[in-house]
Design a protein around this motif. Structure first.
Motif, short mmCIF file in Angstrom:
data_model
loop_
_atom_site.label_atom_id
_atom_site.label_comp_id
_atom_site.label_asym_id
_atom_site.label_seq_id
_atom_site.Cartn_x
_atom_site.Cartn_y
_atom_site.Cartn_z
N ILE A 17 -53.74 -30.47 2.47
CA ILE A 17 -55.14 -30.06 2.27
C ILE A 17 -55.62 -29.03 3.28
CG2 ILE A 17 -55.86 -32.18 1.11
CD1 ILE A 17 -56.96 -33.14 3.81
N TYR A 18 -54.84 -28.81 4.36
CA TYR A 18 -55.28 -27.89 5.41
C TYR A 18 -54.58 -26.54 5.30
CZ TYR A 18 -56.63 -32.34 7.57
OH TYR A 18 -57.16 -33.58 7.83
N PRO A 31 -51.93 -19.51 14.62
CA PRO A 31 -51.21 -19.65 13.34
C PRO A 31 -49.78 -19.08 13.40
CG PRO A 31 -53.43 -18.90 12.93
CD PRO A 31 -53.26 -18.90 14.42
N ARG A 32 -49.56 -18.09 14.24
CA ARG A 32 -48.22 -17.51 14.39
C ARG A 32 -47.23 -18.58 14.89
NH1 ARG A 32 -44.39 -15.26 12.46
NH2 ARG A 32 -42.93 -14.27 13.85
N THR A 33 -47.69 -19.49 15.73
CA THR A 33 -46.83 -20.57 16.22
C THR A 33 -46.33 -21.42 15.06
OG1 THR A 33 -48.09 -20.64 18.28
CG2 THR A 33 -46.74 -22.57 17.78
N LEU A 34 -47.21 -21.73 14.11
CA LEU A 34 -46.81 -22.53 12.95
C LEU A 34 -45.83 -21.75 12.09
CD1 LEU A 34 -50.25 -24.12 12.02
CD2 LEU A 34 -48.40 -25.08 13.40
N ARG A 35 -46.02 -20.44 11.97
CA ARG A 35 -45.08 -19.62 11.20
C ARG A 35 -43.70 -19.60 11.88
NH1 ARG A 35 -49.59 -16.09 11.16
NH2 ARG A 35 -50.79 -16.40 9.24
N ILE A 36 -43.69 -19.57 13.21
CA ILE A 36 -42.42 -19.61 13.95
C ILE A 36 -41.71 -20.94 13.70
CG2 ILE A 36 -41.40 -19.73 16.26
CD1 ILE A 36 -43.55 -17.65 17.11
N TYR A 37 -42.46 -22.05 13.76
CA TYR A 37 -41.86 -23.36 13.49
C TYR A 37 -41.28 -23.41 12.08
CZ TYR A 37 -44.18 -25.19 17.70
OH TYR A 37 -44.60 -25.43 18.98
N GLU A 38 -41.99 -22.79 11.13
CA GLU A 38 -41.50 -22.75 9.76
C GLU A 38 -40.24 -21.88 9.67
OE1 GLU A 38 -42.93 -21.47 5.26
OE2 GLU A 38 -44.18 -20.95 6.98
N GLN A 39 -40.25 -20.74 10.32
CA GLN A 39 -39.10 -19.85 10.33
C GLN A 39 -37.87 -20.53 10.95
OE1 GLN A 39 -39.84 -16.31 12.60
NE2 GLN A 39 -38.15 -15.19 11.67
N GLU A 40 -38.10 -21.35 11.97
CA GLU A 40 -37.02 -22.09 12.62
C GLU A 40 -36.63 -23.35 11.86
OE1 GLU A 40 -35.19 -21.30 15.22
OE2 GLU A 40 -36.27 -19.46 15.73
N GLU A 41 -37.28 -23.59 10.71
CA GLU A 41 -37.02 -24.73 9.83
C GLU A 41 -37.33 -26.07 10.47
OE1 GLU A 41 -33.04 -24.22 8.38
OE2 GLU A 41 -33.58 -22.46 7.20
N LEU A 42 -38.29 -26.10 11.40
CA LEU A 42 -38.75 -27.36 11.98
C LEU A 42 -39.83 -27.99 11.11
CD1 LEU A 42 -38.88 -26.38 15.74
CD2 LEU A 42 -37.29 -27.97 14.66
N ILE A 43 -40.54 -27.16 10.36
CA ILE A 43 -41.56 -27.66 9.43
C ILE A 43 -41.39 -26.96 8.10
CG2 ILE A 43 -43.24 -28.23 11.23
CD1 ILE A 43 -44.74 -25.64 10.49
N LYS A 44 -41.90 -27.57 7.05
CA LYS A 44 -41.85 -26.96 5.73
C LYS A 44 -43.20 -27.25 5.05
CE LYS A 44 -39.23 -26.35 1.62
NZ LYS A 44 -38.01 -25.70 1.35
N MET A 47 -46.44 -24.72 -0.27
CA MET A 47 -46.95 -23.41 -0.62
C MET A 47 -47.78 -23.55 -1.89
SD MET A 47 -45.90 -21.42 1.76
CE MET A 47 -46.04 -19.73 1.23
N VAL A 48 -49.05 -23.17 -1.80
CA VAL A 48 -49.94 -23.17 -2.95
C VAL A 48 -50.26 -21.71 -3.20
CG1 VAL A 48 -52.16 -23.92 -3.86
CG2 VAL A 48 -50.88 -25.42 -2.33
N GLY A 49 -49.62 -21.15 -4.22
CA GLY A 49 -49.68 -19.71 -4.40
C GLY A 49 -48.91 -19.07 -3.26
N ASN A 50 -49.59 -18.25 -2.48
CA ASN A 50 -48.93 -17.66 -1.31
C ASN A 50 -49.52 -18.20 -0.01
OD1 ASN A 50 -51.38 -16.43 -1.42
ND2 ASN A 50 -50.63 -14.35 -1.17
N ARG A 51 -50.21 -19.33 -0.09
CA ARG A 51 -50.84 -19.94 1.10
C ARG A 51 -50.06 -21.16 1.56
NH1 ARG A 51 -57.15 -20.58 0.44
NH2 ARG A 51 -56.73 -21.26 2.56
#
Length: 147
Positions: A17-18, A31-44, A47-51
């Protein structure tokens, strides 16, 4: 007359929901930190549309990640390697009662496929089999969490 303050919570903690900006503010990170964690596959994140959308479980897991990285001093590559071999509650040393209550626990540990040392073809095949096992376990967990 003063009104009693109530806490608003999602019906289920696994519902994303967030959006990334709100999740970043809740975690006090960029927000860039969260994108880095996603890029490093620590989080997934979902994706709702492109968000990117985060659930309360995701927020709790990212809080644990940040504890590992900043308080325990584990690097991101080191953390990824640890999580490949043991579940998160063993890395964090969570007691059984907390582990049973935790909806954000992560277990990416999958037994490794054995291969003969020095055989590059066998090593590549074993690596591919391990990747497929990880994807299958990830898909099973994803289906379970969306119920």
């Amino acid at each position: 007359m003063a009104r009693k303050r109530t806490e608003i919570r999602a019906i289920r903690s696994n519902v994303p929901i967030y959006p990334i900006g709100v999740a970043a503010k809740l975690l006090n990170v960029h927000p860039r930190t969260l994108r880095i964690y996603e890029q490093e596959e620590l989080i997934k994140p979902a994706m709702v549309g492109n968000r990117r959308m985060f659930s309360a479980d995701d927020i709790q897991w990212i809080t644990c990640l940040r504890t590992f990285i900043h308080e325990e001093g584990i690097s991101i590559p080191g953390l990824k390697k640890l999580l490949d071999y043991i579940p998160c509650w063993e890395v964090a040393g969570c007691p059984l009662d907390i582990r049973e209550q935790c909806a954000a626990k992560v277990d990416r540990a999958v037994p490794r496929t054995l291969h003969q040392v020095g055989d590059k073809a066998a090593a590549a095949e074993a690596l591919e089999q391990d990747r497929q096992k990880r994807e299958q376990t990830g898909q099973k967990k994803k289906r379970q969490s969306s119920v």
